[in-house]
Design a protein around this motif. Structure first.
Motif, PDB file in Angstrom:
ATOM      1  N   VAL A  82       0.835  -1.207   0.000  1.00  0.00           N
ATOM      2  CA  VAL A  82       0.000   0.000   0.000  1.00  0.00           C
ATOM      3  C   VAL A  82       0.866   1.252   0.000  1.00  0.00           C
ATOM      4  O   VAL A  82       0.603   2.199  -0.744  1.00  0.00           O
ATOM      5  N   MET A 102       0.348   3.584  -3.179  1.00  0.00           N
ATOM      6  CA  MET A 102      -0.314   4.841  -2.872  1.00  0.00           C
ATOM      7  C   MET A 102       0.552   6.032  -3.261  1.00  0.00           C
ATOM      8  O   MET A 102       0.077   6.999  -3.867  1.00  0.00           O
ATOM      9  N   THR A 103       1.856   5.952  -2.933  1.00  0.00           N
ATOM     10  CA  THR A 103       2.755   7.051  -3.264  1.00  0.00           C
ATOM     11  C   THR A 103       2.828   7.244  -4.776  1.00  0.00           C
ATOM     12  O   THR A 103       2.716   8.364  -5.279  1.00  0.00           O
ATOM     13  N   SER A 126      -0.602   8.733  -6.108  1.00  0.00           N
ATOM     14  CA  SER A 126      -0.811  10.160  -5.879  1.00  0.00           C
ATOM     15  C   SER A 126       0.097  10.994  -6.754  1.00  0.00           C
ATOM     16  O   SER A 126      -0.303  12.031  -7.278  1.00  0.00           O
ATOM     17  N   ALA A 174      -8.881   2.950  -0.591  1.00  0.00           N
ATOM     18  CA  ALA A 174      -7.912   3.804   0.083  1.00  0.00           C
ATOM     19  C   ALA A 174      -7.025   4.535  -0.924  1.00  0.00           C
ATOM     20  O   ALA A 174      -6.730   5.717  -0.756  1.00  0.00           O
ATOM     21  N   VAL A 175      -6.624   3.840  -1.979  1.00  0.00           N
ATOM     22  CA  VAL A 175      -5.720   4.457  -2.954  1.00  0.00           C
ATOM     23  C   VAL A 175      -6.425   5.575  -3.713  1.00  0.00           C
ATOM     24  O   VAL A 175      -5.915   6.692  -3.840  1.00  0.00           O
ATOM     25  N   THR A 229      -7.150   8.607  -1.328  1.00  0.00           N
ATOM     26  CA  THR A 229      -5.982   9.421  -1.009  1.00  0.00           C
ATOM     27  C   THR A 229      -5.538  10.222  -2.220  1.00  0.00           C
ATOM     28  O   THR A 229      -5.200  11.400  -2.096  1.00  0.00           O
ATOM     29  N   ALA A 230      -5.571   9.587  -3.384  1.00  0.00           N
ATOM     30  CA  ALA A 230      -5.179  10.310  -4.589  1.00  0.00           C
ATOM     31  C   ALA A 230      -6.118  11.489  -4.830  1.00  0.00           C
ATOM     32  O   ALA A 230      -5.681  12.591  -5.170  1.00  0.00           O
ATOM     33  N   THR A 257       0.477  11.656   1.334  1.00  0.00           N
ATOM     34  CA  THR A 257       0.204  10.275   0.935  1.00  0.00           C
ATOM     35  C   THR A 257       1.040   9.288   1.732  1.00  0.00           C
ATOM     36  O   THR A 257       0.533   8.256   2.178  1.00  0.00           O
ATOM     37  N   ALA A 310      -0.346   6.288   4.161  1.00  0.00           N
ATOM     38  CA  ALA A 310       0.027   4.887   3.976  1.00  0.00           C
ATOM     39  C   ALA A 310       0.670   4.324   5.244  1.00  0.00           C
ATOM     40  O   ALA A 310       0.415   3.172   5.620  1.00  0.00           O
TER      41      ALA A 310
END
Lengths: 207, 220
Positions: free
Chosen positions: A49, A53-54, A57, A120-121, A124-125, A151, A155
């Motif tokens: 994640v 995620m990083t 975003s 979640a991804v 957050t984005a 981000t 995470a």
């Protein structure tokens, strides 16, 4: 310089603990209950994640600021655009990792497709990129650095909550629980008590 | 017709997406602090789920297996965009309350999961039955949860500005029910109750599965 550092540090702590994505905002609960049966998979999921995620975003920030906003189509195309960017990015990363870094692929690989459609991804984005979705001050849009730090914080908070919960669930297996509540119902109540701890943090640093 | 009814009923009881299949939990727990928010969230999910099931079932012959997930996502995303813009225009208060949860319907496991597990393999009329049943099952649980939380937590239920029920002034609700822990704990009891009910009515243990069906499908 100091002020910028302090701002970033607050943003990181705020995203990770005060506004923990799992336990105070309920985003991404499916993997929270799905993979927390075992400690080992929880670590893998947390790592995957953080990685996805990083990347997501970063990609959506570039996509939003350089393409959607100049073209003036952001307001009504952001949902399909973001989800497609994230899905195709994850697909490419998976293919690249399989060729270039097989050992990393073995530990993170099975989780990658799992996260493509994880809320979640996308959440957050969207929050890190589109002004108006970030909860704390409403019409505020992030700069690139802020988006990345935010981000990473989210995470880290995800991983921390997931691993704590997995540890608790391992102990729960041997606990004498009434028959009706055994399994998932008890897991929910445990999560509720865990989340009670996070509620205590709310309002910290004025976040 | 019989098949239609049995498919429709499955979503409401024995295969309820929330209390039995455990998919689409995030939105449920998050927006269930207010009855009106939960009501419109349920409505939005019924609409998106039924329409996307219908469209996926109609185009299922044209969609190659390898690229089905992106295609489903685009189908779902267009219906979500319709809901997003409609709510923004006509129900601005509700739109602000639901916030990021409207775009997140796209990745709600219920919708993608049903498109993948049911609509892709069945004819349109059955897919609509499944979508309606699952959607109404989702809406019923989320509305019950929100009613319980708003009633216990604040002592009154408000719908679009009018108060429906109000407890006398001496009532001081436990505020924790309106906060995040309350959602987890009340939902835990609801899952236990639904499990016990299913055991009694259907005479078998309905195995709860805490994962998204789509997660396994996507890895192929």
């Amino acid at each position: 310089m100091m002020e910028t550092l302090a701002h970033f540090a607050l943003l990181l702590v705020g995203a990770a603990l005060v506004n923990n994505i799992l336990l105070t905002r309920f985003i991404g609960l499916c993997p929270f209950f799905g993979v927390s049966n075992a400690m080992e998979t929880s670590w893998g999921m947390a790592g995957a994640v953080l990685f996805v995620m990083t990347l997501a975003s970063t990609a959506t920030w570039v996509f939003w600021n350089w393409l959607l906003v100049p073209l003036g189509v952001g307001e009504f195309l952001y949902i399909p655009a973001f989800i497609l960017v994230i899905a195709s990015l994850v697909q490419f990363v998976e293919m690249y990792l399989r060729k270039a870094a097989p050992s990393l692929y073995r530990s993170l690989g099975i989780f990658l497709p799992l996260i493509t459609t994880n809320c979640a991804v996308l959440a957050t984005a969207t929050e890190a990129v589109k002004p108006g979705f970030f909860k704390m001050n409403l019409a505020y849009g992030f700069g690139f650095g802020e988006a990345v730090v935010y981000t990473v914080g989210v995470a880290l908070g995800f991983g921390f909550a997931l691993i704590t919960f997995a540890a608790l669930r391992e102990r729960l297996e041997v606990a004498p629980v009434p028959d009706v509540m055994r399994g998932t119902p008890m897991a929910f109540i445990t999560a509720g008590l865990l989340s009670l701890g996070y509620v205590g943090l709310s309002g910290l640093f004025g976040l | 017709m019989n098949e239609w009814m049995s498919t429709f009923k499955r979503g409401l009881s024995i295969d309820n997406p929330l209390t039995v299949l455990m998919i689409g939990l995030c939105a449920t727990l998050a927006v269930s602090t207010k009855f009106e928010g939960a009501f419109f969230m349920g409505l939005a999910v019924v609409f998106v789920l039924t329409m996307s099931s219908l469209l996926v079932a109609l185009i299922r012959g044209l969609v190659p297996e390898q690229v089905r997930i992106p295609i489903f996502i685009v189908v779902i995303a267009s219906f979500v965009t319709i809901v997003d813009l409609t709510m923004h225009a006509f129900l601005p208060d509700i739109y602000t309350f639901l916030g990021v949860w409207i775009p997140l319907i796209v990745v709600n496991c219920v919708i993608l999961g049903r498109a993948e597990a049911f609509a892709y393999h069945n004819k349109p009329s059955l897919a609509v039955a499944d979508g309606l049943g699952m959607g109404l099952g989702f809406a019923a649980v989320i509305i019950v949860l929100a009613t319980l939380r708003e009633f216990i937590g604040s002592g009154e239920i408000v719908f679009l500005g009018t108060t429906i029920v109000r407890l006398p002034g001496w009532y001081r609700g436990p505020g924790v029910v309106l906060l995040f822990p309350g959602a987890f704990i009340i939902f835990g009891f609801m899952v236990a109750g639904a499990g016990a009910m299913n055991r009694r009515i259907h005479g078998r243990v309905v195995e709860t599965k805490a994962h998204c069906t789509i997660e396994e499908g996507a890895s192929r």
